[in-house]
Write a protein that holds these residues in place. Structure first.
Motif, short mmCIF file in Angstrom:
data_model
loop_
_atom_site.label_atom_id
_atom_site.label_comp_id
_atom_site.label_asym_id
_atom_site.label_seq_id
_atom_site.Cartn_x
_atom_site.Cartn_y
_atom_site.Cartn_z
N ALA A 291 0.83 -1.21 0.00
CA ALA A 291 0.00 0.00 0.00
C ALA A 291 0.86 1.26 0.00
O ALA A 291 0.42 2.33 -0.45
CB ALA A 291 -0.94 0.00 1.20
N GLN A 292 2.08 1.17 0.51
CA GLN A 292 3.03 2.27 0.44
C GLN A 292 4.44 1.70 0.57
O GLN A 292 4.63 0.58 1.06
CB GLN A 292 2.76 3.32 1.51
N LEU A 293 5.41 2.47 0.12
CA LEU A 293 6.81 2.04 0.09
C LEU A 293 7.62 2.67 1.21
O LEU A 293 8.84 2.54 1.24
CB LEU A 293 7.44 2.37 -1.27
N THR A 294 6.94 3.36 2.12
CA THR A 294 7.60 4.03 3.22
C THR A 294 6.96 3.59 4.54
O THR A 294 5.79 3.20 4.57
CB THR A 294 7.49 5.56 3.07
N ALA A 295 7.74 3.69 5.62
CA ALA A 295 7.23 3.23 6.92
C ALA A 295 7.94 3.97 8.04
O ALA A 295 8.88 4.74 7.82
CB ALA A 295 7.43 1.72 7.07
N TRP A 296 7.48 3.71 9.26
CA TRP A 296 8.07 4.24 10.49
C TRP A 296 8.20 5.77 10.42
O TRP A 296 9.27 6.34 10.61
CB TRP A 296 9.42 3.59 10.77
N ASP A 297 7.09 6.42 10.10
CA ASP A 297 7.06 7.89 10.05
C ASP A 297 8.14 8.45 9.13
O ASP A 297 8.89 9.37 9.50
CB ASP A 297 7.20 8.49 11.45
N ASN A 298 8.24 7.85 7.94
CA ASN A 298 9.15 8.32 6.90
C ASN A 298 10.62 8.19 7.28
O ASN A 298 11.46 9.02 6.90
CB ASN A 298 8.82 9.77 6.50
N LYS A 299 10.93 7.11 7.98
CA LYS A 299 12.33 6.78 8.27
C LYS A 299 12.79 5.52 7.54
O LYS A 299 13.97 5.17 7.61
CB LYS A 299 12.53 6.62 9.79
N ILE A 300 11.85 4.86 6.87
CA ILE A 300 12.16 3.65 6.09
C ILE A 300 11.60 3.82 4.69
O ILE A 300 10.46 4.27 4.51
CB ILE A 300 11.51 2.39 6.71
N VAL A 301 12.38 3.45 3.68
CA VAL A 301 11.89 3.46 2.30
C VAL A 301 12.47 2.25 1.57
O VAL A 301 13.62 1.86 1.82
CB VAL A 301 12.27 4.78 1.58
N LEU A 302 11.67 1.66 0.70
CA LEU A 302 12.10 0.49 -0.07
C LEU A 302 12.39 0.88 -1.51
O LEU A 302 11.65 1.67 -2.11
CB LEU A 302 11.01 -0.58 -0.05
N VAL A 303 13.46 0.32 -2.06
CA VAL A 303 13.77 0.52 -3.48
C VAL A 303 14.04 -0.85 -4.12
O VAL A 303 14.44 -1.80 -3.46
CB VAL A 303 14.99 1.44 -3.69
N GLY A 304 13.81 -0.93 -5.40
CA GLY A 304 14.09 -2.17 -6.14
C GLY A 304 13.16 -3.30 -5.77
O GLY A 304 11.99 -3.09 -5.41
N ASP A 305 13.67 -4.53 -5.84
CA ASP A 305 12.84 -5.72 -5.65
C ASP A 305 12.17 -5.79 -4.29
O ASP A 305 11.13 -6.42 -4.14
CB ASP A 305 13.68 -6.98 -5.86
N SER A 306 12.75 -5.16 -3.29
CA SER A 306 12.12 -5.19 -1.96
C SER A 306 10.78 -4.47 -1.98
O SER A 306 9.88 -4.79 -1.19
CB SER A 306 13.04 -4.55 -0.92
N SER A 307 10.61 -3.52 -2.88
CA SER A 307 9.39 -2.71 -2.91
C SER A 307 8.29 -3.31 -3.77
O SER A 307 7.13 -2.93 -3.65
CB SER A 307 9.71 -1.30 -3.43
N HIS A 308 8.66 -4.21 -4.66
CA HIS A 308 7.67 -4.83 -5.56
C HIS A 308 8.14 -6.26 -5.83
O HIS A 308 8.88 -6.51 -6.76
CB HIS A 308 7.52 -4.04 -6.85
N ALA A 309 7.66 -7.18 -5.03
CA ALA A 309 8.15 -8.56 -5.09
C ALA A 309 7.53 -9.30 -6.27
O ALA A 309 6.65 -10.15 -6.12
CB ALA A 309 7.84 -9.28 -3.77
N LEU A 310 8.01 -8.98 -7.46
CA LEU A 310 7.45 -9.55 -8.69
C LEU A 310 8.34 -10.59 -9.34
O LEU A 310 8.05 -11.08 -10.42
CB LEU A 310 7.17 -8.43 -9.71
N SER A 311 9.46 -10.92 -8.71
CA SER A 311 10.32 -12.00 -9.16
C SER A 311 10.76 -11.87 -10.62
O SER A 311 10.70 -12.81 -11.40
CB SER A 311 9.62 -13.36 -8.96
N GLY A 312 11.20 -10.66 -11.00
CA GLY A 312 11.76 -10.46 -12.33
C GLY A 312 10.77 -10.58 -13.46
O GLY A 312 11.15 -10.93 -14.58
#
Length: 420
Positions: A291-312
């Motif tokens: 639902a979002q790529l950020t967490a912990w009051d904007n102290k965590i952000v995901l980039v790349g495969d961690s943010s969209h687990a689509l397996s290539g």
């Protein structure tokens, strides 16, 4: 210097977890911003890419240009033509002829290590720290995030960038209810000298997929006299399982070859010419849309495969990760390193992009299912034709020709109009 009303950018401590293409690219982009201290924490003792080849198309070239890395990546095999073939009969099912675009650079298939080396050459000395396996994160509220590593060391930062792939520790910690599952697909990858197989079939020098209904074998030169094999087999995940940590592990040649006995003799022979201990096995996992790529009051952000687990699924994962890093840096720069404003902006730009990918995959799966149902009792060849992914009128330029620099400028202009 004034940044959107701020007298000067605040100091920002950033920890990037993961030293793959996404982590390296993010470090390069962030290092260009004033008052940002960046460190990459990589669990491996030696930085190396696990895998074989990687595709560099227009979207990835665009992102590499923006980072100043494009001219450093000089190795690879042009992939102007891409084939889809029936692996049992040898029938050509689809041929894609690519055209030159505004980047002026050819689409290439290259070794993953070459992309990593090109990026690493632009990472400032001292930023990359090896043998740093993250084991725990603690939200310290206004003090930041405290990171605990397996070697007993700790550090506290203002922002954690999860660039640690589809099996992300960062995501598992900040999104504890998120779960990835085995897709049923296992991939075996290897590189071997082109001279070892060039006598088998002239079509093997053209990048392409050779299919059966539940498997495929991908062949492509990757430059410097090397040739890649990436073979996949699917088994019902309701029956078969896989270890989440099965990623790049050695596997016996006979085990790999046993999955491709229906193929043409020359394909089976190519697999048979892989030297002992040449194969590496990868179990494919995937997860639902976030639902979002950020967490912990904007102290965590995901980039790349961690943010969209689509397996290539789109064959451009490194490109997506590099785009993420670029947008994150631009958002932080725009808001003077204020994560409370920059991370929601990152979300607003990248989340809809990945949402569109999930929707596309669901739509394609529904179409295949409907077509198989309409066929009733499809033959082997009909089932093969049904799984082939072709352009077929579907405009995929939003992925493969994405200009992330232009996308950012469009958002920045909208922001300027809003806040001026």
């Amino acid at each position: 210097m004034t940044v959107n009303g701020n007298p000067s950018p605040s100091h920002l401590r950033v920890a990037i977890i993961g030293g793959g293409p996404g982590g390296l690219a993010t470090a390069i982009a962030l290092s260009k911003i004033p008052n940002v201290t960046v460190n990459i924490y990589e669990q491996a003792t030696v930085l190396r890419e696990v895998g074989a080849g990687i595709s560099i198309g227009s979207n990835t070239w665009n992102a590499l240009e923006l980072l100043g890395v494009a001219d450093t990546l000089t190795s690879g095999h042009p992939t102007w033509t891409v084939l889809n073939m029936n692996g049992r009969s040898g029938e050509e099912l689809a041929r894609r002829e690519k055209v030159r675009d505004e980047t002026g650079r050819p689409p290439v298939r290259t070794q993953r290590t070459k992309l990593q080396s090109a990026l690493l050459a632009h990472v400032k000395p001292g930023i990359l720290q090896l043998s740093k396996r993250l084991v725990r994160m603690v939200n310290k509220d206004r003090e930041g995030v405290e990171l605990y590593f397996e070697d007993g060391t700790t550090t506290t930062v203002d922002l954690v960038v999860g660039a640690d792939g589809i099996r992300s520790v960062v995501r598992d910690t900040a999104w504890p209810d998120y779960e990835i599952k085995f897709t049923g697909t296992t991939i075996w990858r290897t590189l071997l000298p082109w001279d070892d197989v060039k006598d088998l079939d002239p079509r093997f020098e053209i990048t392409g997929w050779w299919h059966t209904p539940t498997t495929h074998v991908y062949f492509s030169p990757v430059g410097e006299g090397l040739w890649e094999i990436a073979s996949r087999a699917w088994q019902d995940p309701e029956i078969h399982s896989a270890n989440k940590k099965s990623w790049g592990v050695p596997v016996e040649n006979s085990h790999v070859e046993s999955h491709f006995t229906e193929y043409l003799p020359q394909i089976r022979e190519a697999l048979g010419r892989v030297p002992p201990d040449g194969w590496r096995e990868f179990a494919a996992f995937a997860g639902p849309e976030l639902a979002q790529l950020t967490a912990w009051d904007n102290k965590i952000v995901l980039v790349g495969d961690s943010s969209h687990a689509l397996s290539g699924a789109f064959g451009s994962g490194a490109g997506f990760a590099i785009e993420d890093g670029y947008i994150l840096a631009r958002a932080l720069e725009y808001w003077g390193n204020d994560t409370g404003k920059a991370l929601p902006l990152f979300d607003a730009i990248r989340l809809p992009y990945y949402s569109r990918m999930y929707a596309h995959l669901a739509s394609e799966a529904d179409k295949r299912t409907a077509k198989l149902k309409a066929l009733g009792n499809p033959t082997f060849d009909e089932r093969v034709k049904n799984k082939i992914i072709t352009d077929g009128g579907k405009d995929m330029s939003w992925i493969y020709k994405n200009d992330i620099g232009a996308a950012w400028e469009e958002y920045a202009q909208q922001l300027d109009a809003t806040y001026t």
